[in-house]
Design an enzyme around this catalytic site. Structure first.
Site, PDB file in Angstrom:
ATOM      1  N   ARG A 154      49.623  35.092  43.552  1.00  0.00           N
ATOM      2  CA  ARG A 154      50.198  36.025  44.544  1.00  0.00           C
ATOM      3  C   ARG A 154      50.803  35.279  45.735  1.00  0.00           C
ATOM      4  NH1 ARG A 154      50.357  39.576  40.678  1.00  0.00           N
ATOM      5  NH2 ARG A 154      48.314  39.994  39.827  1.00  0.00           N
TER       6      ARG A 154
ATOM      7  N   ASN B 256      39.797  32.867  41.686  1.00  0.00           N
ATOM      8  CA  ASN B 256      39.761  32.695  40.233  1.00  0.00           C
ATOM      9  C   ASN B 256      39.799  31.186  40.003  1.00  0.00           C
ATOM     10  OD1 ASN B 256      39.910  35.477  39.728  1.00  0.00           O
ATOM     11  ND2 ASN B 256      42.135  35.452  39.873  1.00  0.00           N
TER      12      ASN B 256
ATOM     13  N   GLU C 120      36.767  40.932  37.058  1.00  0.00           N
ATOM     14  CA  GLU C 120      37.991  40.525  36.372  1.00  0.00           C
ATOM     15  C   GLU C 120      37.737  39.273  35.521  1.00  0.00           C
ATOM     16  OE1 GLU C 120      40.982  40.342  39.526  1.00  0.00           O
ATOM     17  OE2 GLU C 120      41.258  42.506  39.379  1.00  0.00           O
TER      18      GLU C 120
ATOM     19  N   ARG D 296      32.155  37.949  47.154  1.00  0.00           N
ATOM     20  CA  ARG D 296      33.135  39.052  47.204  1.00  0.00           C
ATOM     21  C   ARG D 296      32.586  40.309  46.527  1.00  0.00           C
ATOM     22  NH1 ARG D 296      38.208  38.248  44.816  1.00  0.00           N
ATOM     23  NH2 ARG D 296      39.495  38.994  46.512  1.00  0.00           N
TER      24      ARG D 296
ATOM     25  N   LYS E 291      37.002  44.101  50.427  1.00  0.00           N
ATOM     26  CA  LYS E 291      38.423  44.396  50.683  1.00  0.00           C
ATOM     27  C   LYS E 291      38.535  45.644  51.562  1.00  0.00           C
ATOM     28  CE  LYS E 291      40.421  42.220  46.601  1.00  0.00           C
ATOM     29  NZ  LYS E 291      41.437  42.248  45.541  1.00  0.00           N
TER      30      LYS E 291
ATOM     31  N   ASP F 282      42.556  47.906  45.825  1.00  0.00           N
ATOM     32  CA  ASP F 282      43.030  46.522  45.789  1.00  0.00           C
ATOM     33  C   ASP F 282      44.284  46.363  46.642  1.00  0.00           C
ATOM     34  OD1 ASP F 282      43.445  43.909  45.136  1.00  0.00           O
ATOM     35  OD2 ASP F 282      44.226  44.289  43.131  1.00  0.00           O
TER      36      ASP F 282
ATOM     37  N   GLU G 113      51.218  41.116  48.133  1.00  0.00           N
ATOM     38  CA  GLU G 113      51.196  41.391  46.696  1.00  0.00           C
ATOM     39  C   GLU G 113      51.750  42.778  46.359  1.00  0.00           C
ATOM     40  OE1 GLU G 113      47.340  41.000  44.892  1.00  0.00           O
ATOM     41  OE2 GLU G 113      48.034  41.798  42.983  1.00  0.00           O
TER      42      GLU G 113
ATOM     43  N   GLU H  58      55.774  52.356  53.159  1.00  0.00           N
ATOM     44  CA  GLU H  58      54.900  53.373  52.565  1.00  0.00           C
ATOM     45  C   GLU H  58      55.715  54.588  52.127  1.00  0.00           C
ATOM     46  OE1 GLU H  58      51.751  54.503  55.167  1.00  0.00           O
ATOM     47  OE2 GLU H  58      50.888  55.933  53.760  1.00  0.00           O
TER      48      GLU H  58
ATOM     49  N   TRP I 217      42.563  48.925  33.606  1.00  0.00           N
ATOM     50  CA  TRP I 217      42.118  48.483  34.940  1.00  0.00           C
ATOM     51  C   TRP I 217      41.800  49.643  35.886  1.00  0.00           C
ATOM     52  CZ3 TRP I 217      42.230  43.003  36.321  1.00  0.00           C
ATOM     53  CH2 TRP I 217      42.503  42.196  35.209  1.00  0.00           C
TER      54      TRP I 217
HETATM   55  C1  GCV Z   1      42.810  36.452  42.834  1.00  0.00           C
HETATM   56  C2  GCV Z   1      43.922  41.564  42.328  1.00  0.00           C
HETATM   57  C3  GCV Z   1      45.041  40.572  42.202  1.00  0.00           C
HETATM   58  C4  GCV Z   1      44.546  39.269  41.606  1.00  0.00           C
HETATM   59  C5  GCV Z   1      43.406  38.734  42.478  1.00  0.00           C
HETATM   60  C6  GCV Z   1      42.321  39.808  42.565  1.00  0.00           C
HETATM   61  C7  GCV Z   1      41.201  39.400  43.508  1.00  0.00           C
HETATM   62  O1  GCV Z   1      43.467  41.963  41.063  1.00  0.00           O
HETATM   63  O2  GCV Z   1      46.074  41.116  41.439  1.00  0.00           O
HETATM   64  O3  GCV Z   1      45.619  38.368  41.586  1.00  0.00           O
HETATM   65  O4  GCV Z   1      42.881  37.548  41.961  1.00  0.00           O
HETATM   66  O5  GCV Z   1      42.877  40.997  43.059  1.00  0.00           O
HETATM   67  O6  GCV Z   1      41.269  39.785  44.670  1.00  0.00           O
HETATM   68  O7  GCV Z   1      40.288  38.721  43.088  1.00  0.00           O
END
Ligand code: GCV
Length: 605
Positions: free
Chosen positions: A108, A150, A232, A265, A306, A311, A339, A439, A469
């Protein structure tokens, strides 16, 4: 190399500077300001500035003197009074989470490749990393998590084979008061000979204890580890029947002797859903997972949540977990990387979003604030020259979450560009309104996830609709939206009672969240008398008109080059994007509803 706010700082910072105090003195010399400094270690990150005969005395802790220097330089540049009395940050950890991969890509990332990783190794220009350090310090950011949550091979080795490189990198940022954090892979013991990563297994615990010792011997001031677990497809404690508190605490205990924190997280949900199963609702997941664990985390664990339950969508309600947890140290996670909010092509200034979140959550309930970074190797650091605003404002906002969004935007425009006042106001106005405009043409009324799958730029209302998802709009010929009240998925019931009541009543629910919480027929009459379908049409048309108006306003600004050309080129793409959203979404709903636009504008069939 271009450098935005505080232009004096474009001058390279010499590698001979070894402490925040030395950097502070250097910056004062660069700016030709008479600043004297006194270190009072007790003040930590705090500082106080007082006027002396011919200049200022800044008294502060070890890094406080540097923050004081930058605050003073900002004030002097703006022609404002320096802050009165002792200043301390509200959040002790003000963190940038960078999703940089060892191969040099950034998940991203919209501003080029990684500033410090390339070809499965560290690779950087030390001068530029020093610039990065001062850029972060100049707005009070004190932690940089340098790799993607990741954790892809060989990033596991950041706490193994790459430790000498990690130590060298940490050394460059240290004089700027910036400490490193590393994203770690929960299953790492299994890559090092053990047959399990079970957090309750004594061999696993011993492995991590030893590893933490090795890591801290190399980087004694490492801020800690960041973990994405059981999310994920990332490994985590659930594989062993253990919960997230057991997983997090095991790691936190290994960091504790060194003063490190474990940031865990809360972005955990089922990403293998069956779209036909209407009982599973992704926004419920984090609360369901973590509320039962409230109070069970060690004191050096920070649960990073978050800002919304999904997301980083353009519009989401504040995460109910941030409101619910009472006995857990929390960080809110924002995303500067655009993103879902325009890929640093479309304008999207974030301070208004942060204000809403903090007003709902209360700054006192947060120990830390984190933001996914928007930086890269592009010459201007952030791809869009105006995207630097989000980094600048995030640092100052994390320092003082009481900050006013308009004031932050004003400051950035004044520090960054020498524009005539009417033009500067135009620019500040564009930025302040940019979120609302984006928006309007992408996600009015709380509709989200209608983006191109994977890419997350541009419209595709069916893209995620039958997807695992858990990201649906459920549009059909009868209506659109998801019922998240007690009669539906029950998500609204995760909020404190007054909010649950507000969100559950379609007549009271804020319009910008209406279709997030409710499923409504196209003929539903909105408070302004228009039908839902007409509002969907009108909002997309209006949003696009507003994008045209922004483009016209931008044309009038005498911005310096190359910022002017870069901003205009991106605005051209933004306008196309807005038109695309207008046409694709309106057509989608026209086909389902069969209702004509009452104003007879062109809707494609
Ligand atoms: C780093 C979303 C994003 C992913 C990201 C994930 C996260 O799914 O699309 O790219 O992965 O959030 O915050 O872990």
């Amino acid at each position: 190399m271009r450098y935005a706010w505080l232009r004096e700082l474009a001058v390279p910072v010499p590698e001979t500077l070894k402490s925040p105090l030395e950097v502070a003195a250097f910056e004062a010399r660069q700016a030709a300001e008479r600043l004297r400094f006194a270190v009072d270690e007790k003040m930590g990150e705090g500082y106080a500035a007082e006027k002396t005969g011919d200049g200022y005395l800044v008294t502060g802790g070890t890094t406080g003197v540097l923050y004081g220097a930058y605050a003073l330089l900002r004030a002097l540049r703006l022609g404002e009074e320096p802050p009165r009395g002792a200043q301390f940050p509200r959040c002790s950890l003000r963190m940038l989470n960078c999703w940089d991969n060892m191969d040099g890509t950034i998940e991203r990332g919209y501003a080029g490749r990684s500033l410090w990783l390339e070809g499965d190794a560290f690779a950087y220009d030390p001068g530029r990393v020093r610039q990065l350090g001062r850029m972060l310090a100049s707005v009070g950011i004190n932690v940089l998590c340098l790799n993607n949550v990741n954790v892809h091979a060989p990033a596991q080795q950041l706490i193994g084979d790459f430790l000498p490189d990690l130590a060298a990198f940490a050394g460059i940022l240290r004089p700027f008061g910036v400490r490193l954090m590393v994203s770690v892979d929960f299953s790492m013991p299994m890559q090092c000979g053990l047959n399990t990563a079970d957090p309750l297994d004594s061999r696993v615990q011993a492995w991590w204890r030893e590893r933490a010792g090795i890591v801290y011997a190399a980087v004694p001031d490492l801020a800690g580890f960041l973990v994405k677990a059981d999310s994920e497809h990332r490994p985590g404690p659930n594989a062993y029947g253990r919960d997230h508190a057991q997983g997090a605490n095991m790691l936190a205990r290994t960091l504790k002797p060194f003063g490190g924190v474990l940031v865990w997280r809360a972005f955990v949900y089922n990403c293998l859903q069956d779209w036909r199963d209407r009982a599973v609702d992704r926004p419920c997941a984090a609360y369901d997972t973590y509320m039962p664990l409230d109070g069970k985390f060690d004191d050096n664990v920070i649960l990073q949540v978050k800002n919304g339950p999904y997301d980083f969508q353009v519009r989401e309600p504040v995460s109910p977990l941030l409101l619910g947890l009472k006995n857990t140290a929390m960080a809110v996670e924002f995303q500067l990387a655009q993103e879902y909010t325009g890929h640093q092509i479309d304008l999207y200034a974030m301070p208004p979003l942060w204000r809403e979140v903090i007003d709902a959550v209360g700054a006192d309930s947060l120990r830390a604030m984190a933001a996914v970074g928007n930086l890269g190797r592009d010459e201007n650091w952030t791809g869009h020259p105006f995207a630097a605003l989000n980094l600048f404002a995030f640092g100052l906002f994390a320092w003082d979450p009481g900050s006013d969004p308009g004031a932050l935007i004003d400051q950035w425009t004044r520090l960054t560009y020498d524009l005539p006042e009417d033009q500067r106001k135009t620019l500040a106005g564009l930025l302040l309104d940019s979120r609302a405009v984006y928006e309007k043409y992408t996600a009015p009324l709380g509709l989200c996830w209608m983006v191109q799958p994977g890419l997350h730029y541009g419209p595709n209302p069916y893209g995620y609709e039958f997807d695992a998802w858990g990201t649906y709009n459920r549009a059909d010929r009868n209506g659109v939206g998801i019922d998240r009240t007690a009669a539906g998925t029950g998500y609204a019931c995760q909020y404190p009672e007054s909010l649950a009541r507000l969100y559950s009543d379609p007549a009271a629910c804020p319009e910008n969240l209406l279709l997030f919480f409710h499923r409504l027929p196209y003929g539903h009459v909105m408070p302004d008398g228009r039908t839902l379908i007409q509002r969907i049409y009108d909002d997309h048309f209006d949003g696009c008109e507003q994008a045209y108006a922004m483009a016209r306003a931008l044309q009038t600004l005498d911005l310096p080059e190359p910022d002017r050309s870069e901003a205009l080129a991106r605005m051209e793409k933004q306008v196309k994007n807005a038109e695309n959203w207008r046409d694709v979404i309106n057509t989608f709903f026209y086909r389902f509803s069969g209702v004509e636009d009452s104003r007879e504008r062109k809707i494609y069939e």
